[in-house]
Design an enzyme around this catalytic site. Structure first.
Site, mmCIF file in Angstrom:
data_model
loop_
_atom_site.group_PDB
_atom_site.id
_atom_site.type_symbol
_atom_site.label_atom_id
_atom_site.label_comp_id
_atom_site.label_asym_id
_atom_site.label_seq_id
_atom_site.Cartn_x
_atom_site.Cartn_y
_atom_site.Cartn_z
ATOM 1 N N HIS A 1 0.828 -1.208 0.000
ATOM 2 C CA HIS A 1 0.000 0.000 0.000
ATOM 3 C C HIS A 1 0.860 1.254 0.000
ATOM 4 C CE1 HIS A 1 -4.099 -1.837 1.302
ATOM 5 N NE2 HIS A 1 -3.916 -1.826 0.010
ATOM 6 N N HIS B 1 -0.138 -8.622 1.446
ATOM 7 C CA HIS B 1 -1.339 -8.788 2.268
ATOM 8 C C HIS B 1 -2.032 -10.124 2.062
ATOM 9 C CE1 HIS B 1 -1.510 -4.211 2.332
ATOM 10 N NE2 HIS B 1 -1.359 -4.588 3.569
ATOM 11 N N CYS C 1 3.251 -11.892 3.305
ATOM 12 C CA CYS C 1 4.103 -11.758 4.496
ATOM 13 C C CYS C 1 3.862 -12.952 5.434
ATOM 14 C CB CYS C 1 3.778 -10.459 5.222
ATOM 15 S SG CYS C 1 4.698 -10.311 6.758
ATOM 16 N N GLU D 1 -5.988 -7.651 3.607
ATOM 17 C CA GLU D 1 -5.432 -8.673 4.514
ATOM 18 C C GLU D 1 -6.547 -9.442 5.230
ATOM 19 O OE1 GLU D 1 -2.746 -7.382 7.721
ATOM 20 O OE2 GLU D 1 -3.628 -9.018 8.866
ATOM 21 N N CYS E 1 1.776 -8.008 14.174
ATOM 22 C CA CYS E 1 3.179 -8.321 13.866
ATOM 23 C C CYS E 1 4.108 -7.424 14.664
ATOM 24 C CB CYS E 1 3.433 -8.218 12.369
ATOM 25 S SG CYS E 1 3.780 -6.562 11.817
ATOM 26 N N SER F 1 -2.837 3.019 3.452
ATOM 27 C CA SER F 1 -2.079 2.077 4.287
ATOM 28 C C SER F 1 -2.653 2.041 5.703
ATOM 29 C CB SER F 1 -0.609 2.509 4.321
ATOM 30 O OG SER F 1 0.028 2.014 5.464
ATOM 31 N N ASN G 1 -1.551 0.515 8.402
ATOM 32 C CA ASN G 1 -0.604 0.695 9.512
ATOM 33 C C ASN G 1 -0.176 2.149 9.642
ATOM 34 O OD1 ASN G 1 2.455 0.919 8.675
ATOM 35 N ND2 ASN G 1 1.511 -0.424 7.171
HETATM 36 S S1 SF4 Z 1 3.454 -4.708 8.646
HETATM 37 FE FE1 SF4 Z 1 3.881 -6.706 9.561
HETATM 38 S S2 SF4 Z 1 2.369 -8.066 8.605
HETATM 39 FE FE2 SF4 Z 1 2.451 -6.248 7.338
HETATM 40 S S3 SF4 Z 1 3.975 -6.747 5.779
HETATM 41 FE FE3 SF4 Z 1 5.078 -5.709 7.450
HETATM 42 S S4 SF4 Z 1 5.879 -7.374 8.758
HETATM 43 FE FE4 SF4 Z 1 4.267 -8.222 7.441
#
Ligand code: SF4
Length: 283
Positions: free
Chosen positions: A41, A73, A96, A126, A194, A222, A224
């Protein structure tokens, strides 16, 4: 203005791995290379991959030959890889390993007969991949009322399994687990957040407490990066979620002596560097 940069800003293990796989595949030049959906992303990285001939497609029907890369994802179900191989495509699985883990735990809980709750965004690729691999009826939500209403549909002695989207905040995940402990007889929990996410979130929170504003760099799509911005906002300071240095406005920093910078797990170093250089020019 002093600029404090997060040590763990930028590419995580899973993204680094996926991007390396894609650039290596592009180097071969013998076959056409495709990703099923955006590899990660971050529109700028996807743009660079496209310049190297890595084409994003939305469905296997758009590919007749060559390589297909399954993105970090994960894909909608195990059937996707089977279908790609049966079309004669070379499959590179860049899912991942943390996402693969969440898929496995979800399936385990479904197979063991638990009512399964995944703390996350039900529209995110995901979570869709986790649902597709688990093959059961899973509630994906971040909403406490929805969890209560859903659990009330079932008889007493509820056995509930809880997992999380890998990029979820630990606070939200543990709040949902606490709620389930109050409402259910048995709760089985797998922490599928993670380590890269936890590391970035803890550091962002710490820096946000020490500065007067935060700049969070990463794709607007994104999850995260968006969570990092939310965590920083909880410290009551102005937070700017940007994708590139070009979005920075000097007026944001009037009267600010210290600002912090962090970046999502899919933000490349070159963009973080440009942002920091731009901020360091602010008087
Ligand atoms: S944020 Fe975590 S789950 Fe997502 S790709 Fe990176 S290591 Fe993998």
């Amino acid at each position: 203005m002093e600029v404090i940069i997060a040590e763990h800003a930028g590419f995580c293990f899973g993204v680094k791995r996926a991007v390396k796989m894609a650039f290596t595949a592009a180097e071969s030049k013998e076959k056409s290379v495709h990703t099923l959906g955006p590899l990660i992303h971050n529109p700028q990285v996807v743009g660079r991959l496209s310049e190297q001939g890595v084409e994003k497609v939305d469905s296997l029907t758009e590919i007749n030959d060559g390589i297909v890369i399954l993105r970090s994802h994960g894909v909608a179900s195990p059937q996707v890889a089977i279908d790609a191989k049966s079309k004669g495509l070379t499959v590179i699985d860049a899912t991942c390993p943390f996402v693969t883990n969440a898929q496995r735990y979800a399936k385990l809980l479904v197979d063991e007969g638990y009512l399964v709750i995944m703390v996350g965004d039900r529209h995110h690729p995901e979570t869709l991949s986790v649902l597709g691999h688990a093959g059961g009826d899973i509630l994906v939500t971040e909403d406490f009322d929805e969890i209560q209403t859903w659990l009330n549909r079932f008889a007493n002695k509820k056995r509930v399994g809880v997992i999380s989207q890998t990029t979820q905040t630990f606070q939200k995940f543990s709040d949902v687990v606490s709620l389930c402990l109050k409402l259910c007889e048995e709760v089985k929990v797998f922490n599928t957040i993670c380590y890269a996410t936890e590391e970035r979130q803890d550091e962002a929170e710490k820096i946000a407490r020490e500065v007067q504003s935060m700049v969070v760099v990463g794709g607007k799509n994104s999850a995260n990066t968006t969570h990092l911005a939310d965590i920083c906002r909880q410290e009551g300071i102005p937070v700017y979620h940007i994708e590139t240095a070009g979005e920075i406005k000097n007026s944001w920093f009037n009267g600010i002596q210290r600002t912090g910078v962090t970046a999502g797990a899919s933000t490349p170093d070159w963009i973080i560097k440009e942002v920091v250089e731009q901020l360091q020019k602010v008087q």
